[in-house]
Design a protein around this motif. Sequence first.
Motif, PDB file in Angstrom:
ATOM      1  N   TYR B  11       4.017   4.796 -10.264  1.00 18.62           N
ATOM      2  CA  TYR B  11       3.843   6.238 -10.177  1.00 18.62           C
ATOM      3  C   TYR B  11       5.163   6.932 -10.464  1.00 18.62           C
ATOM      4  N   ASN B  14       8.386   7.086  -8.114  1.00 17.53           N
ATOM      5  CA  ASN B  14       8.289   5.947  -7.207  1.00 17.53           C
ATOM      6  C   ASN B  14       8.529   4.693  -8.041  1.00 17.53           C
ATOM      7  N   LYS B  16       8.981   1.660  -7.554  1.00 20.80           N
ATOM      8  CA  LYS B  16       8.289   0.398  -7.235  1.00 20.80           C
ATOM      9  C   LYS B  16       6.965   0.332  -7.984  1.00 20.80           C
ATOM     10  N   ALA B  18       3.277  -0.076  -8.561  1.00 23.45           N
ATOM     11  CA  ALA B  18       2.075  -0.046  -7.729  1.00 23.45           C
ATOM     12  C   ALA B  18       1.136  -1.167  -8.157  1.00 23.45           C
ATOM     13  N   GLN B  37      -3.837  -5.406   2.071  1.00 23.49           N
ATOM     14  CA  GLN B  37      -3.321  -4.509   3.098  1.00 23.49           C
ATOM     15  C   GLN B  37      -2.893  -3.168   2.514  1.00 23.49           C
ATOM     16  N   SER B  38      -2.474  -2.280   3.394  1.00 25.40           N
ATOM     17  CA  SER B  38      -2.086  -0.946   2.970  1.00 25.40           C
ATOM     18  C   SER B  38      -0.928  -1.015   1.976  1.00 25.40           C
ATOM     19  N   GLY B  39      -1.045  -0.275   0.879  1.00 25.46           N
ATOM     20  CA  GLY B  39       0.004  -0.256  -0.124  1.00 25.46           C
ATOM     21  C   GLY B  39      -0.084  -1.393  -1.130  1.00 25.46           C
ATOM     22  N   ALA B  40      -1.133  -2.212  -1.031  1.00 24.81           N
ATOM     23  CA  ALA B  40      -1.254  -3.361  -1.918  1.00 24.81           C
ATOM     24  C   ALA B  40      -1.615  -2.961  -3.346  1.00 24.81           C
ATOM     25  N   GLY B  41      -2.102  -1.731  -3.509  1.00 26.34           N
ATOM     26  CA  GLY B  41      -2.447  -1.273  -4.848  1.00 26.34           C
ATOM     27  C   GLY B  41      -3.942  -1.187  -5.116  1.00 26.34           C
ATOM     28  N   LYS B  42      -4.731  -1.246  -4.053  1.00 32.57           N
ATOM     29  CA  LYS B  42      -6.188  -1.198  -4.219  1.00 32.57           C
ATOM     30  C   LYS B  42      -6.645   0.117  -4.836  1.00 32.57           C
ATOM     31  N   SER B  43      -6.167   1.215  -4.252  1.00 31.29           N
ATOM     32  CA  SER B  43      -6.571   2.520  -4.784  1.00 31.29           C
ATOM     33  C   SER B  43      -6.116   2.673  -6.227  1.00 31.29           C
ATOM     34  N   THR B  44      -4.904   2.217  -6.479  1.00 35.42           N
ATOM     35  CA  THR B  44      -4.371   2.337  -7.831  1.00 35.42           C
ATOM     36  C   THR B  44      -5.250   1.569  -8.818  1.00 35.42           C
ATOM     37  N   ARG B  47      -8.159   3.494  -9.672  1.00 33.81           N
ATOM     38  CA  ARG B  47      -7.799   4.625 -10.553  1.00 33.81           C
ATOM     39  C   ARG B  47      -7.591   4.173 -11.990  1.00 33.81           C
ATOM     40  N   TYR B  57      -2.736  10.753 -12.796  1.00 30.34           N
ATOM     41  CA  TYR B  57      -1.497  10.412 -12.091  1.00 30.34           C
ATOM     42  C   TYR B  57      -0.455  10.019 -13.129  1.00 30.34           C
ATOM     43  N   GLU B 167     -12.752   2.927  -0.363  1.00 29.76           N
ATOM     44  CA  GLU B 167     -12.991   3.001   1.083  1.00 29.76           C
ATOM     45  C   GLU B 167     -14.066   4.020   1.454  1.00 29.76           C
ATOM     46  N   GLN B 200     -12.074  -2.115   3.958  1.00 32.43           N
ATOM     47  CA  GLN B 200     -11.247  -2.772   4.976  1.00 32.43           C
ATOM     48  C   GLN B 200     -12.049  -3.748   5.834  1.00 32.43           C
TER      49      GLN B 200
HETATM   50  N1  LIG Z   1       0.207   9.454  -5.786  1.00 37.50           N
HETATM   51  C1  LIG Z   1       1.185   8.548  -5.622  1.00 37.50           C
HETATM   52  N2  LIG Z   1       2.458   8.835  -5.952  1.00 37.50           N
HETATM   53  C2  LIG Z   1       3.457   7.932  -5.793  1.00 37.50           C
HETATM   54  N3  LIG Z   1       3.266   6.708  -5.299  1.00 37.50           N
HETATM   55  C3  LIG Z   1       2.024   6.340  -4.941  1.00 37.50           C
HETATM   56  C4  LIG Z   1       0.922   7.245  -5.083  1.00 37.50           C
HETATM   57  N4  LIG Z   1      -0.191   6.627  -4.635  1.00 37.50           N
HETATM   58  C5  LIG Z   1       0.199   5.402  -4.254  1.00 37.50           C
HETATM   59  N5  LIG Z   1       1.515   5.210  -4.434  1.00 37.50           N
HETATM   60  C6  LIG Z   1       2.280   3.964  -4.159  1.00 37.50           C
HETATM   61  O1  LIG Z   1       1.699   2.920  -4.891  1.00 37.50           O
HETATM   62  C7  LIG Z   1       1.593   1.746  -4.100  1.00 37.50           C
HETATM   63  C8  LIG Z   1       0.152   1.294  -4.049  1.00 37.50           C
HETATM   64  O2  LIG Z   1      -0.597   2.277  -3.384  1.00 37.50           O
HETATM   65  P1  LIG Z   1      -2.168   2.297  -3.256  1.00 37.50           P
HETATM   66  O3  LIG Z   1      -2.536   3.630  -2.769  1.00 37.50           O
HETATM   67  O4  LIG Z   1      -2.774   1.831  -4.511  1.00 37.50           O
HETATM   68  O5  LIG Z   1      -2.388   1.213  -2.111  1.00 37.50           O
HETATM   69  P2  LIG Z   1      -3.708   0.852  -1.303  1.00 37.50           P
HETATM   70  O6  LIG Z   1      -3.876  -0.618  -1.403  1.00 37.50           O
HETATM   71  O7  LIG Z   1      -4.825   1.697  -1.760  1.00 37.50           O
HETATM   72  O8  LIG Z   1      -3.303   1.227   0.180  1.00 37.50           O
HETATM   73  P3  LIG Z   1      -4.195   1.841   1.347  1.00 37.50           P
HETATM   74  O9  LIG Z   1      -4.945   0.721   1.957  1.00 37.50           O
HETATM   75  O10 LIG Z   1      -3.173   2.398   2.298  1.00 37.50           O
HETATM   76  O11 LIG Z   1      -5.063   2.905   0.753  1.00 37.50           O
HETATM   77  C9  LIG Z   1       2.191   2.090  -2.744  1.00 37.50           C
HETATM   78  O12 LIG Z   1       3.502   1.617  -2.728  1.00 37.50           O
HETATM   79  C10 LIG Z   1       2.169   3.593  -2.698  1.00 37.50           C
HETATM   80  O13 LIG Z   1       3.263   4.077  -1.974  1.00 37.50           O
END
Ligand SMILES: Nc1ncnc2c1ncn2[C@@H]1O[C@H](COP(=O)(O)OP(=O)(O)OP(=O)(O)O)[C@@H](O)[C@H]1O
Lengths: 253, 282
Positions: B11, B14, B16, B18, B37-44, B47, B57, B167, B200
């Motif tokens: 992103y 950021n 790092k 994703a 887990q949280s931050g693993a990149g599932k939402s990404t 997308r 994004y 989710e 989850q």
């Molecule tokens: N809109 C954004 N802008 C910048 N960084 C983002 C954005 N959305 C997610 N990230 C970063 O990308 C990485 C992956 O995030 P993502 O939301 O895909 O995780 P996730 O597995 O869906 O987590 P969760 O279970 O908390 O929803 C994380 O490090 C997060 O901080």
Amino acid sequence: MKSFLDYVPGDSALHRLNPLTKLALAFGLCTSCFLTRNHALVVGVMLLNLFQAAIAGVLDRSLKMLSALVKLSVVLFLAQLFFVREGRILLALPFGLYITDAGLSFSLLFVLRLVAATMPLAMMLSITRMSDISNALVRGTGIPYKYAFVLTTAIRLIPLFADEMAEIMEAQIARGVEFDTKNFFKKLRLILPLCVPLLISSVRKIEDGAISAELRGFNLRNRNSGYKRYPFGVGDAAVLALCALVMAASVMI
Amino acid sequence: MIKIKDVSFSYEGNPKNALTNVTLEAARGDFLGIIGQSGAGKSTLTRVINGLVPHYYDGVFSGDAAVGGRATLESSPEELARSVGSLFQDIEGQLFASVVDDEVLFGLENFGVPRDEIESRVEYALAAAGISDLRTRAISTLSGGQKQKVAIAAITALKPEIMVLDEPTGELDPQSSRRVFETLRELNEKHGVTIVVVEQKIMMLCEFVSRLAVMNGGRLILEGPVASVLKNAEKLEDAGVNIPRVTTLALRLREHGLYDGEPPANIPEAARMMRTAVHASL
Ligand SMILES: Nc1ncnc2c1ncn2[C@@H]1O[C@H](COP(=O)(O)OP(=O)(O)OP(=O)(O)O)[C@@H](O)[C@H]1O
Ligand SMILES: [Mg+2]
């Protein structure tokens, strides 16, 4: 959470009116309250509202809202009462306070207006679907759909914000913050910092909502997209005539 | 249906990653669950499928993604939306109407579905989501689970071939969550919709999906049929995924030669496993 602004499904004569008629009626009645200086007319508008509520089957909700407004009004009425210094003194009190006939009349009109003018809009929202308001506005007045959508979305977000605030406050209470303090300023100081998390979580929600609207073709929508038609009938003409009558009366008396 | 090849994404603002070198395929009719887990990149990852990454994004994208035969880089999310329906976690924010049928109408009107087709589409969508009886209800009076189904119906009306849900049961109690998943199963089995869902509640997820994808630190570390993914206890633990105890039990029983089937994915299978194990040990 249910709010006074939520739609209540129904099939009453009022529900079936053209959304624009309902919108015009609500604004017409509000305006009348502020145009007139006649107490009886304002009370009349209030009764008209309750009559509408009875027809639409939302009387108990309107009464609940009325009682909440009356409670608020009592406070405002008393606060207002002592500020007016002109007129004939009806009652002299210690500390240089007194109540005058002009003060009584003015304060009464003030709170009556407040109560009577709040109800028509809530009433309109109770009996009109959001999508009908925006679609009818787009069709009837030609304003771009986006503006109509923003308007109805803003209304829709009020209860969402309230929910969110309640949630955040609960979380704070669980951490030992005492919101139930009687001191208004202390309470304000406790609530203000919460506006930031409220804003952040709301903005995130709104952003998801905006994406979701776009993915559902929001940008492709045009003036003719609406599926429903909103005919203008005899009932609409009658209601608009009544509304015009009230407005005329409010200017004349 | 979905082809993601060597996709990395970070992103804007950021540094790092994703997602790092994610390769994933899903066939028509698959029901794929994504965990991690949280931050693993599932939402990404979701997308990437609906094209919000990189169209909505901003960031650095590399690799290839195609959905329903269309490269996501070359189509706008709106165009993609005709074949990919998306739902996000927050239910309320995605509902715009006062009444259930208006919500379903919204997308149909927008995409200019012909007038004489609209009524049948509304009925189809409500029936497919199992909420025909809620048609004239005010949305504000519905439960969280019912609202989620309204959101599903609103997407289903557009007849997407793929549905991506991030989710969808995040704010629901276990029972309502199951009902939402039953609705998804119906869409998948009866109407052939390919479903990708982030969830989850792993135990429940395993019961419904046919394939699992496990994300960890932006990488796809495991992917395949549920049973074969669940066998990798260590990798799952690394990814912070709590494996159902019954799965650990199945693996232990196998070590001792008391059971040779797949780890059970639901209660009847667990019961069958226990019977087998008891018989084997007698
Ligand atoms: N809109 C954004 N802008 C910048 N960084 C983002 C954005 N959305 C997610 N990230 C970063 O990308 C990485 C992956 O995030 P993502 O939301 O895909 O995780 P996730 O597995 O869906 O987590 P969760 O279970 O908390 O929803 C994380 O490090 C997060 O901080
Ligand atoms: Mg996420």
